[in-house]
Write a protein that holds these residues in place. Structure first.
Motif, short mmCIF file in Angstrom:
data_model
loop_
_atom_site.label_atom_id
_atom_site.label_comp_id
_atom_site.label_asym_id
_atom_site.label_seq_id
_atom_site.Cartn_x
_atom_site.Cartn_y
_atom_site.Cartn_z
N PRO A 34 -4.63 -1.36 -6.74
CA PRO A 34 -3.76 -0.54 -7.60
C PRO A 34 -2.94 0.46 -6.79
O PRO A 34 -3.35 0.92 -5.72
CB PRO A 34 -4.76 0.18 -8.52
N GLU A 35 -1.79 0.82 -7.33
CA GLU A 35 -0.95 1.83 -6.69
C GLU A 35 -1.65 3.18 -6.73
O GLU A 35 -2.28 3.54 -7.73
CB GLU A 35 0.39 1.92 -7.42
N VAL A 36 -1.55 3.92 -5.65
CA VAL A 36 -2.14 5.25 -5.57
C VAL A 36 -1.07 6.26 -5.98
O VAL A 36 0.01 6.30 -5.38
CB VAL A 36 -2.65 5.55 -4.15
N VAL A 37 -1.38 7.09 -6.98
CA VAL A 37 -0.37 8.02 -7.50
C VAL A 37 -0.76 9.48 -7.29
O VAL A 37 -0.03 10.38 -7.69
CB VAL A 37 -0.14 7.77 -9.01
N ARG A 43 -4.56 3.60 1.95
CA ARG A 43 -5.67 2.85 2.55
C ARG A 43 -6.97 3.63 2.46
O ARG A 43 -8.02 3.10 2.12
CB ARG A 43 -5.36 2.52 4.02
N ARG A 44 -6.89 4.94 2.74
CA ARG A 44 -8.08 5.77 2.69
C ARG A 44 -8.59 5.91 1.26
O ARG A 44 -9.80 5.88 1.01
CB ARG A 44 -7.78 7.15 3.28
N GLU A 45 -7.69 6.05 0.31
CA GLU A 45 -8.10 6.19 -1.09
C GLU A 45 -8.83 4.94 -1.57
O GLU A 45 -9.80 5.03 -2.33
CB GLU A 45 -6.87 6.45 -1.96
N HIS A 46 -8.39 3.77 -1.14
CA HIS A 46 -9.04 2.52 -1.54
C HIS A 46 -10.21 2.16 -0.62
O HIS A 46 -10.89 1.16 -0.88
CB HIS A 46 -8.03 1.38 -1.55
N ALA A 47 -10.43 2.94 0.45
CA ALA A 47 -11.48 2.65 1.43
C ALA A 47 -11.35 1.23 1.96
O ALA A 47 -12.34 0.52 2.14
CB ALA A 47 -12.87 2.88 0.82
N LEU A 48 -10.11 0.81 2.23
CA LEU A 48 -9.85 -0.55 2.68
C LEU A 48 -10.18 -0.72 4.16
O LEU A 48 -9.67 0.01 5.02
CB LEU A 48 -8.38 -0.91 2.45
N LEU A 49 -11.04 -1.68 4.43
CA LEU A 49 -11.34 -2.12 5.80
C LEU A 49 -11.36 -3.64 5.79
O LEU A 49 -11.71 -4.26 4.77
CB LEU A 49 -12.71 -1.59 6.26
N GLN A 64 -13.43 -5.00 2.76
CA GLN A 64 -14.26 -4.00 2.09
C GLN A 64 -13.35 -3.01 1.36
O GLN A 64 -12.39 -2.50 1.93
CB GLN A 64 -15.11 -3.27 3.13
N THR A 65 -13.67 -2.75 0.09
CA THR A 65 -12.83 -1.87 -0.74
C THR A 65 -13.71 -1.04 -1.68
O THR A 65 -14.84 -1.43 -2.00
CB THR A 65 -11.85 -2.67 -1.59
N ARG A 66 -13.14 0.06 -2.14
CA ARG A 66 -13.87 0.90 -3.10
C ARG A 66 -14.05 0.18 -4.44
O ARG A 66 -15.11 0.24 -5.06
CB ARG A 66 -13.11 2.21 -3.31
#
Length: 227
Positions: A34-37, A43-49, A64-66
């Motif tokens: 989802p878009e971060v608003v 990337r950090r908000e979604h904890a994407l690795l 890996q994602t939140r």
């Protein structure tokens, strides 16, 4: 937290583009989230690795994602099979001091080199660590920071092997303003022991080291069977 396993179609034009450019891979993975608003780094908000691992028939992408990603948003033909996603919460809750775990980590070990003649306010240049002993030292320091130690192996050294990875390349920007990204990554495979459960859990959630947007920093863990 979710861990997804994606079997990749190496004949896909979109995958071949992403394979050749880690910035494109980053964009593709962000596109299923989802878009971060709230103004936070996306990337950090979604904890994407993520990490690209060789497989018998090509490559497997671990992500890996939140939250659970919408993998049906990937380009047509990107996957060679069904995406599998599972919750990591049970594994995270099982982290405890003294627990031994098998680990795999693709990382970007670096250090800063400063010109002794330059003014103190001038930042040094970040360079990759290429010597295996320095790469092991980097991992040991990260363990002190993130709540784990690497035990000794049968030979008396650290119970981890290091494998060099092919250079990871990408391009940021457009036109004449494009900047080349080159990441000298290595893969660590071995064992670790948790010393601080809270710090280690944070490290698993957030990743360790640099170049997290470009396939580095994700700790993959597995229990070790009793001898």
């Amino acid at each position: 937290m979710y861990l997804s396993r994606l079997p990749l179609n190496t004949a896909s034009r979109a995958f071949r583009r992403d394979f050749a450019d880690v910035q494109h891979m980053h964009r593709t993975l962000m596109s299923v989230l989802p878009e971060v608003v709230n103004g936070e780094p996306a990337r950090r908000e979604h904890a994407l690795l993520w990490r690209l691992d060789p497989a018998e028939t090509g490559y497997v992408l671990l992500v890996q994602t939140r939250d659970r990603p919408a993998w049906d948003r990937l380009p047509d033909g990107y996957l060679a099979g069904e995406a599998q996603a599972r919750s990591m919460e049970g594994a995270l809750e099982a982290i405890a001091p003294g627990r031994a775990l098998a680990v795999r980590l693709t990382a970007n070990p670096t250090r800063i080199v400063r010109d002794p003649a330059a003014p103190k306010e001038v930042r040094g240049k970040r360079v990759p660590l290429r010597d295996p002993e320095e790469q092991l030292g980097w991992l040991a320091r990260k363990g002190e920071q993130h709540g784990f130690v690497v035990p000794a192996g049968a030979d008396g050294g650290m119970a981890v092997t290091i494998s060099p990875c092919p250079p990871m390349v990408g391009y940021k920007g457009e036109g004449t303003g494009r900047n080349k990204i080159t990441i000298s990554a290595v893969r660590y495979d071995g064992r670790l022991v948790v010393t601080d459960a809270a710090a280690f859990t944070d490290a698993v959630r957030s990743g360790i080291g640099r170049a997290k947007a470009y396939g580095c920093g994700m700790l993959s863990l597995a229990p070790i069977a009793p001898a």
